[in-house]
Design a protein around this motif. Structure first.
Motif, PDB file in Angstrom:
ATOM      1  N   ILE A   1       0.639   7.996  -8.831  1.00 24.88           N
ATOM      2  CA  ILE A   1       1.119   6.900  -9.679  1.00 24.88           C
ATOM      3  C   ILE A   1       2.211   7.392 -10.641  1.00 24.88           C
ATOM      4  CG2 ILE A   1      -0.736   7.041 -11.414  1.00 24.88           C
ATOM      5  CD1 ILE A   1      -0.624   3.872 -11.346  1.00 24.88           C
ATOM      6  N   GLN A   2       2.074   8.623 -11.130  1.00 21.93           N
ATOM      7  CA  GLN A   2       3.110   9.199 -12.003  1.00 21.93           C
ATOM      8  C   GLN A   2       4.412   9.385 -11.221  1.00 21.93           C
ATOM      9  OE1 GLN A   2       0.902  12.635 -13.308  1.00 21.93           O
ATOM     10  NE2 GLN A   2       0.274  11.643 -15.215  1.00 21.93           N
ATOM     11  N   LYS A   3       4.302   9.871  -9.980  1.00 27.26           N
ATOM     12  CA  LYS A   3       5.493  10.044  -9.138  1.00 27.26           C
ATOM     13  C   LYS A   3       6.178   8.705  -8.895  1.00 27.26           C
ATOM     14  CE  LYS A   3       3.727  13.827  -6.354  1.00 27.26           C
ATOM     15  NZ  LYS A   3       3.179  14.095  -5.036  1.00 27.26           N
ATOM     16  N   GLN A   4       5.356   7.666  -8.682  1.00 25.35           N
ATOM     17  CA  GLN A   4       5.893   6.324  -8.438  1.00 25.35           C
ATOM     18  C   GLN A   4       6.697   5.825  -9.650  1.00 25.35           C
ATOM     19  OE1 GLN A   4       5.895   4.829  -5.469  1.00 25.35           O
ATOM     20  NE2 GLN A   4       7.120   3.194  -6.388  1.00 25.35           N
ATOM     21  N   TRP A   5       6.144   6.017 -10.854  1.00 28.51           N
ATOM     22  CA  TRP A   5       6.864   5.625 -12.077  1.00 28.51           C
ATOM     23  C   TRP A   5       8.211   6.348 -12.161  1.00 28.51           C
ATOM     24  CZ3 TRP A   5       6.533   1.834 -15.443  1.00 28.51           C
ATOM     25  CH2 TRP A   5       5.302   1.199 -15.683  1.00 28.51           C
ATOM     26  N   LEU A   6       8.209   7.666 -11.932  1.00 31.33           N
ATOM     27  CA  LEU A   6       9.460   8.447 -12.019  1.00 31.33           C
ATOM     28  C   LEU A   6      10.476   7.926 -11.010  1.00 31.33           C
ATOM     29  CD1 LEU A   6       8.007  12.056 -12.472  1.00 31.33           C
ATOM     30  CD2 LEU A   6       9.092  10.638 -14.233  1.00 31.33           C
ATOM     31  N   LYS A   7       9.993   7.610  -9.797  1.00 35.88           N
ATOM     32  CA  LYS A   7      10.854   7.082  -8.740  1.00 35.88           C
ATOM     33  C   LYS A   7      11.466   5.734  -9.156  1.00 35.88           C
ATOM     34  CE  LYS A   7      10.246   5.884  -3.949  1.00 35.88           C
ATOM     35  NZ  LYS A   7       9.294   5.808  -2.852  1.00 35.88           N
ATOM     36  N   GLU A   8      10.643   4.874  -9.758  1.00 32.84           N
ATOM     37  CA  GLU A   8      11.134   3.561 -10.191  1.00 32.84           C
ATOM     38  C   GLU A   8      12.154   3.690 -11.317  1.00 32.84           C
ATOM     39  OE1 GLU A   8       8.006   0.672 -10.838  1.00 32.84           O
ATOM     40  OE2 GLU A   8       7.024   1.270  -8.969  1.00 32.84           O
ATOM     41  N   PHE A   9      11.913   4.594 -12.259  1.00 32.03           N
ATOM     42  CA  PHE A   9      12.891   4.823 -13.324  1.00 32.03           C
ATOM     43  C   PHE A   9      14.213   5.306 -12.736  1.00 32.03           C
ATOM     44  CE2 PHE A   9       9.356   4.936 -16.467  1.00 32.03           C
ATOM     45  CZ  PHE A   9       9.921   4.107 -17.422  1.00 32.03           C
ATOM     46  N   ARG A  10      14.139   6.258 -11.789  1.00 30.00           N
ATOM     47  CA  ARG A  10      15.361   6.772 -11.158  1.00 30.00           C
ATOM     48  C   ARG A  10      16.091   5.681 -10.393  1.00 30.00           C
ATOM     49  NH1 ARG A  10      12.332  11.735 -10.436  1.00 30.00           N
ATOM     50  NH2 ARG A  10      11.621  10.978  -8.419  1.00 30.00           N
ATOM     51  N   ALA A  11      15.338   4.806  -9.732  1.00 29.15           N
ATOM     52  CA  ALA A  11      15.945   3.708  -8.965  1.00 29.15           C
ATOM     53  C   ALA A  11      16.744   2.764  -9.874  1.00 29.15           C
ATOM     54  CB  ALA A  11      14.868   2.940  -8.203  1.00 29.15           C
ATOM     55  N   CYS A  12      16.389   2.725 -11.147  1.00 27.79           N
ATOM     56  CA  CYS A  12      17.105   1.880 -12.111  1.00 27.79           C
ATOM     57  C   CYS A  12      18.228   2.637 -12.820  1.00 27.79           C
ATOM     58  CB  CYS A  12      16.143   1.335 -13.161  1.00 27.79           C
ATOM     59  SG  CYS A  12      14.982   0.157 -12.485  1.00 27.79           S
TER      60      CYS A  12
END
Length: 102
Positions: free
Chosen positions: A69-80
């Motif tokens: 879930i932490q990796k997912q958050w980091l990925k979503e932040f990077r996607a933005c």
């Protein structure tokens, strides 16, 4: 223990960011927070050359990796378009942050 190492890392990073002109804060976990949200969020100052950009940092104890879930958050932040990463020690945090403020 591991938790105090992580807390110490968060404190050092927050101090570095604030000393370099960021608006930076520690996010809240637990029942009132969002599970997996990066530990630190900061807005970079114009002096960094990345003014207004959001920085998201997940702090882990040495040798620990982020959860899914932490990796997912980091990925979503990077996607933005945010700068998002995790660190497990002060040396690597300092290396990345120094590059951001060169």
């Amino acid at each position: 223990g591991a938790n105090s190492m992580e807390r110490d890392l968060v404190k050092k990073i927050l101090k570095f960011l604030r000393d370099n002109g960021c608006v930076a804060w520690k996010t809240t976990g637990g029942i009132y927070g969002n599970a997996g949200m990066p530990d630190i969020l900061a807005v970079l100052p114009y002096s960094s050359g990345n003014g207004g950009k959001l920085l998201a940092i997940e702090c882990k104890s040495k040798g620990k990796k982020p959860t899914e879930i932490q990796k997912q958050w980091l990925k979503e932040f990077r996607a933005c378009g945010s700068i998002a990463f995790y660190v497990d020690n002060w040396e690597s945090a300092q290396n990345v942050l120094t590059i951001l403020f060169e």
